[in-house]
Design a protein around this motif. Structure first.
Motif, mmCIF file in Angstrom:
data_model
loop_
_atom_site.group_PDB
_atom_site.id
_atom_site.type_symbol
_atom_site.label_atom_id
_atom_site.label_comp_id
_atom_site.label_asym_id
_atom_site.label_seq_id
_atom_site.Cartn_x
_atom_site.Cartn_y
_atom_site.Cartn_z
ATOM 1 N N THR A 63 0.864 -1.154 0.232
ATOM 2 C CA THR A 63 -0.037 -0.073 0.080
ATOM 3 C C THR A 63 0.887 1.265 0.071
ATOM 4 O O THR A 63 0.291 2.001 -0.656
ATOM 5 N N VAL A 64 2.026 1.283 0.759
ATOM 6 C CA VAL A 64 2.919 2.345 0.901
ATOM 7 C C VAL A 64 3.531 2.408 -0.655
ATOM 8 O O VAL A 64 3.943 3.353 -1.222
ATOM 9 N N ARG A 65 4.113 1.389 -1.275
ATOM 10 C CA ARG A 65 4.601 1.351 -2.383
ATOM 11 C C ARG A 65 3.641 1.873 -3.725
ATOM 12 O O ARG A 65 4.013 2.412 -4.577
ATOM 13 N N LEU A 66 2.517 1.607 -3.707
ATOM 14 C CA LEU A 66 1.509 2.166 -4.414
ATOM 15 C C LEU A 66 1.424 3.543 -4.194
ATOM 16 O O LEU A 66 1.034 4.369 -5.346
ATOM 17 N N PHE A 67 1.489 4.236 -3.093
ATOM 18 C CA PHE A 67 1.518 5.730 -3.035
ATOM 19 C C PHE A 67 2.690 6.387 -3.643
ATOM 20 O O PHE A 67 2.735 7.618 -4.354
ATOM 21 N N GLU A 68 3.836 5.453 -3.839
ATOM 22 C CA GLU A 68 5.049 6.055 -4.607
ATOM 23 C C GLU A 68 5.113 5.953 -6.218
ATOM 24 O O GLU A 68 6.099 5.945 -6.732
ATOM 25 N N VAL A 69 3.893 5.575 -6.751
ATOM 26 C CA VAL A 69 3.746 5.220 -8.098
ATOM 27 C C VAL A 69 4.334 6.692 -9.178
ATOM 28 O O VAL A 69 3.802 7.742 -8.567
ATOM 29 N N PRO A 70 5.151 6.572 -10.039
ATOM 30 C CA PRO A 70 5.812 7.582 -10.498
ATOM 31 C C PRO A 70 4.822 8.380 -11.328
ATOM 32 O O PRO A 70 3.909 7.896 -11.929
ATOM 33 N N VAL A 71 4.810 9.785 -11.378
ATOM 34 C CA VAL A 71 4.164 10.511 -12.121
ATOM 35 C C VAL A 71 4.538 10.591 -13.479
ATOM 36 O O VAL A 71 5.692 10.751 -13.770
ATOM 37 N N ARG A 72 3.789 10.394 -14.402
ATOM 38 C CA ARG A 72 3.714 10.469 -15.854
ATOM 39 C C ARG A 72 3.193 11.771 -16.643
ATOM 40 O O ARG A 72 2.338 12.284 -15.942
ATOM 41 N N GLY A 73 3.612 11.900 -17.735
ATOM 42 C CA GLY A 73 2.992 13.201 -18.468
ATOM 43 C C GLY A 73 3.494 14.600 -17.652
ATOM 44 O O GLY A 73 4.749 14.718 -17.501
ATOM 45 N N GLY A 74 2.767 15.129 -17.341
ATOM 46 C CA GLY A 74 2.988 16.730 -16.674
ATOM 47 C C GLY A 74 3.391 16.439 -15.209
ATOM 48 O O GLY A 74 3.384 15.339 -14.647
ATOM 49 N N VAL A 75 3.875 17.552 -14.870
ATOM 50 C CA VAL A 75 4.293 17.664 -13.430
ATOM 51 C C VAL A 75 3.029 17.278 -12.330
ATOM 52 O O VAL A 75 3.346 16.646 -11.233
ATOM 53 N N ASN A 76 2.251 17.910 -12.604
ATOM 54 C CA ASN A 76 0.917 17.883 -11.438
ATOM 55 C C ASN A 76 -0.216 16.758 -12.082
ATOM 56 O O ASN A 76 -1.206 16.531 -11.672
ATOM 57 N N THR A 77 0.303 15.532 -12.742
ATOM 58 C CA THR A 77 -0.510 14.654 -13.365
ATOM 59 C C THR A 77 -0.590 13.447 -12.191
ATOM 60 O O THR A 77 0.447 12.751 -12.250
ATOM 61 N N ILE A 78 -1.358 13.062 -11.791
ATOM 62 C CA ILE A 78 -1.685 12.038 -10.970
ATOM 63 C C ILE A 78 -2.091 10.927 -11.772
ATOM 64 O O ILE A 78 -3.323 10.850 -12.305
ATOM 65 N N PRO A 79 -1.502 9.557 -11.774
ATOM 66 C CA PRO A 79 -2.070 8.486 -12.590
ATOM 67 C C PRO A 79 -2.706 7.630 -11.853
ATOM 68 O O PRO A 79 -2.711 6.683 -11.296
ATOM 69 N N TYR A 80 -4.199 8.025 -11.847
ATOM 70 C CA TYR A 80 -5.265 7.461 -11.114
ATOM 71 C C TYR A 80 -5.667 5.981 -11.607
ATOM 72 O O TYR A 80 -6.096 5.189 -10.945
ATOM 73 N N ASP A 81 -5.415 5.914 -13.077
ATOM 74 C CA ASP A 81 -5.562 4.477 -13.441
ATOM 75 C C ASP A 81 -4.614 3.476 -13.073
ATOM 76 O O ASP A 81 -5.033 2.469 -12.421
ATOM 77 N N LEU A 82 -3.364 3.797 -12.699
ATOM 78 C CA LEU A 82 -2.417 2.999 -12.264
ATOM 79 C C LEU A 82 -2.534 2.548 -10.739
ATOM 80 O O LEU A 82 -2.492 1.649 -10.283
ATOM 81 N N ILE A 83 -3.173 3.769 -9.949
ATOM 82 C CA ILE A 83 -3.339 3.532 -8.709
ATOM 83 C C ILE A 83 -4.599 2.844 -8.337
ATOM 84 O O ILE A 83 -4.548 1.772 -7.436
ATOM 85 N N ALA A 84 -5.626 2.813 -9.054
ATOM 86 C CA ALA A 84 -6.760 2.316 -9.111
ATOM 87 C C ALA A 84 -6.517 0.702 -9.376
ATOM 88 O O ALA A 84 -6.993 -0.193 -8.760
ATOM 89 N N ALA A 85 -5.580 0.309 -10.351
ATOM 90 C CA ALA A 85 -5.280 -0.885 -10.765
ATOM 91 C C ALA A 85 -4.443 -1.769 -9.774
ATOM 92 O O ALA A 85 -4.588 -2.716 -9.327
ATOM 93 N N GLY A 86 -3.667 -0.749 -9.081
ATOM 94 C CA GLY A 86 -2.688 -1.311 -7.929
ATOM 95 C C GLY A 86 -3.392 -1.840 -7.031
ATOM 96 O O GLY A 86 -3.175 -2.725 -6.218
ATOM 97 N N GLY A 87 -4.554 -0.871 -6.447
ATOM 98 C CA GLY A 87 -5.454 -0.977 -5.342
ATOM 99 C C GLY A 87 -6.113 -2.477 -5.491
ATOM 100 O O GLY A 87 -6.326 -3.359 -4.482
#
Length: 116
Positions: A63-87
């Motif tokens: 769960t902590v490693r999922l929090f550290e998913v690298p940001v892709r694209g722009g600087v302020n873009t959060i990869p919600y799709d990767l976080i949801a799949a990881g969850g």
């Protein structure tokens, strides 16, 4: 559990171990199952405790490693799709356990309900 169950088993000639395995444990099993599932789920989802106490990436929980998913694209873009799949992947080990003890879970939840 009522003490009368122990006494009735002793009157019928049951030994202490026989009483434990044939009477006490089957009655207490739904309560044990509910307690196990609640504690296991709480421990599995305890993010803040694990995030605070782990220092190196090698000792961090999923769960902590999922929090550290690298940001892709722009600087302020959060990869919600990767976080949801990881969850979903992190919760997958819970599904067989929940399916296995589903009946005991329902019995334990309804144990205090009025019976007809």
């Amino acid at each position: 559990m009522p003490r009368e169950l122990d006494e009735a088993a002793a009157m019928d000639g049951s030994s202490l171990l026989d009483t434990m395995f044939r009477i006490i444990f089957p009655i207490a099993l739904p309560g044990f199952a509910v307690t196990f599932l609640l504690l296991f789920t709480a421990g599995w989802n305890d993010f803040l405790f694990a995030f605070t106490l782990t220092i190196t990436p090698d000792t961090r929980l999923l769960t902590v490693r999922l929090f550290e998913v690298p940001v892709r694209g722009g600087v302020n873009t959060i990869p919600y799709d990767l976080i949801a799949a990881g969850g979903v992947l992190i919760l997958l080990p819970l599904v067989p356990i929940l399916l296995r003890v589903q009946r005991q879970l329902v019995e334990g939840i309804l144990a205090g309900a009025v019976k007809q």
